[in-house]
Design an enzyme around this catalytic site. Structure first.
Site, PDB file in Angstrom:
ATOM      1  N   GLY A 117      11.444   2.376   1.559  1.00  0.00           N
ATOM      2  CA  GLY A 117      12.691   2.631   0.842  1.00  0.00           C
ATOM      3  C   GLY A 117      13.268   1.407   0.170  1.00  0.00           C
TER       4      GLY A 117
ATOM      5  N   SER B 115      -3.001   0.973   2.918  1.00  0.00           N
ATOM      6  CA  SER B 115      -1.705   1.266   2.289  1.00  0.00           C
ATOM      7  C   SER B 115      -0.992   2.464   2.921  1.00  0.00           C
ATOM      8  CB  SER B 115      -1.862   1.485   0.776  1.00  0.00           C
ATOM      9  OG  SER B 115      -2.171   0.286   0.125  1.00  0.00           O
TER      10      SER B 115
ATOM     11  N   TYR C 163     -10.300 -11.436  -0.354  1.00  0.00           N
ATOM     12  CA  TYR C 163      -8.911 -11.757  -0.038  1.00  0.00           C
ATOM     13  C   TYR C 163      -8.658 -13.252   0.020  1.00  0.00           C
ATOM     14  CZ  TYR C 163      -8.555  -6.859   1.575  1.00  0.00           C
ATOM     15  OH  TYR C 163      -8.565  -5.495   1.680  1.00  0.00           O
TER      16      TYR C 163
END
Length: 347
Positions: free
Chosen positions: A245, A236, A53
């Site tokens: 959304g 996730s 990362y």
């Protein structure tokens, strides 16, 4: 914040885990440190990183920066012991990490030393293997995953070698527990069997993708992990933001992950937005925030150890934490399962 056992280690971790993979790219050091402060204030005690990362994008120039940011927080605050610190040994194929070499006994020492230096600590609480040398069905590879070319003898010999190296690190005091990531049921079972035969570190956890949209873990891995006390660290849980959304109806907010990675690592598919809408409708019907519903679903699963969320910004983290006490009713869970049947594995 509810606490769950970390395998058979005797340690407990919060059911929410602070993910850090944007620390050093989308999230700068000051905001990352503020997120660490806020997470602790809300009872979160486990933080997950990796030598790979940050991501979005992955690059040689930034590799290791996430661990460095955690390290500067530890040095600045003196509160290293406030965290159960998890990080990962990179798997094969990343050219700028050990020339893309696979995980070996020798690479364990090298990778651990690199992480310790960047993290400014002498001890990693949970050391994980980022993905198997033999490949993985995770990352949307499940559609064409073919294990027929694997060499079982070589796989098992490598596992034994790595377990010996992990034992050496435990003996040195550099790592505590050992975890897997992006593993299969067969692979996890072999790591467990070999560790018990050899008396080397036992698998405490497995970090695989799990969310309302990705429920592969519900079958063989769930049974294995429940029977063997191997907790899932779900990554996730918001399906890279799809379950918020914010990407519905063709939207791509500026600065979002989709703005950087258009197909969200293969998760954008012809079926995914209909599936998302089904869950958004359930949330709206029951007066639930979709983020809170998605997170609550993961932590209510019986095999869950901790659900790893990522927040690019402090307001996102603040919003997510407001749902930490949400519990989904049997009615909501039944509707979620019906939606899963109607929209199975949309990516």
């Amino acid at each position: 914040m509810k606490m769950n056992p970390l395998g058979r280690t005797g340690r407990s971790v919060s059911e929410y885990c602070l993910g850090t993979m944007t620390f050093g790219t989308q999230t700068d050091e000051a905001d990352a440190h503020a997120q660490m402060d806020m997470a602790l204030d809300h009872g979160i005690n486990v933080i997950d990183a990796a030598e790979l990362y940050p991501v979005n994008p992955i690059s040689a120039e930034t590799q290791g920066r996430t661990e460095e940011i955690l390290g500067t927080w530890f040095a600045k605050t003196g509160r290293r012991d406030a965290w159960v610190l998890a990080t990962k040994h990179g798997g094969a194929g990343v050219k700028h990490i050990r020339d893309g070499a696979p995980i070996t006994g020798a690479s364990v020492r090298t990778a651990v030393e690199g992480s310790l230096k960047r993290l400014q600590t002498e001890h990693i609480d949970l050391y994980q293997l980022h993905w198997p040398n033999r490949g993985s069905y995770m990352f949307r590879q499940n559609w064409e995953y073919d294990p027929s070319a694997q060499n079982k003898a070589e796989t098992l010999a490598n596992m034994e070698e790595v377990l010996d190296a992990l034992q050496a690190e435990v003996d040195r005091g550099t790592i505590g527990a050992f975890g897997l990531s992006n593993e299969s049921a067969w692979g996890t079972a072999q790591w467990l069997r070999l560790s018990e035969e050899k008396g080397t570190p036992r698998v405490a956890s497995i970090q695989n993708e799990y969310s309302l949209l990705c429920r592969m873990f519900d079958t063989d891995l769930a049974e294995l992990c429940l029977n063997e006390d191997v907790g899932l660290l779900a990554f996730s849980p918001l399906a890279t933001g799809l379950l918020t959304g914010k990407y519905q109806n063709g939207q791509t907010p500026e600065g979002s992950r989709k703005a950087i990675n258009g197909d969200l690592g293969g998760r954008v598919s012809p079926r995914v937005f209909d599936a998302v809408q089904a869950y958004l409708d359930i949330a709206a019907k029951h007066g639930l925030d979709p983020v809170h519903m998605a997170m609550a679903f993961t932590v209510q699963r019986p095999f869950m150890c901790s659900s790893i969320f990522g927040a690019t910004t402090l307001p996102q983290l603040e919003h997510l934490l407001k749902g930490a006490e949400v519990t989904l009713s049997d009615e909501v869970l039944a509707e979620i399962n019906a939606a899963n049947r109607a929209h199975p594995m949309p990516y």
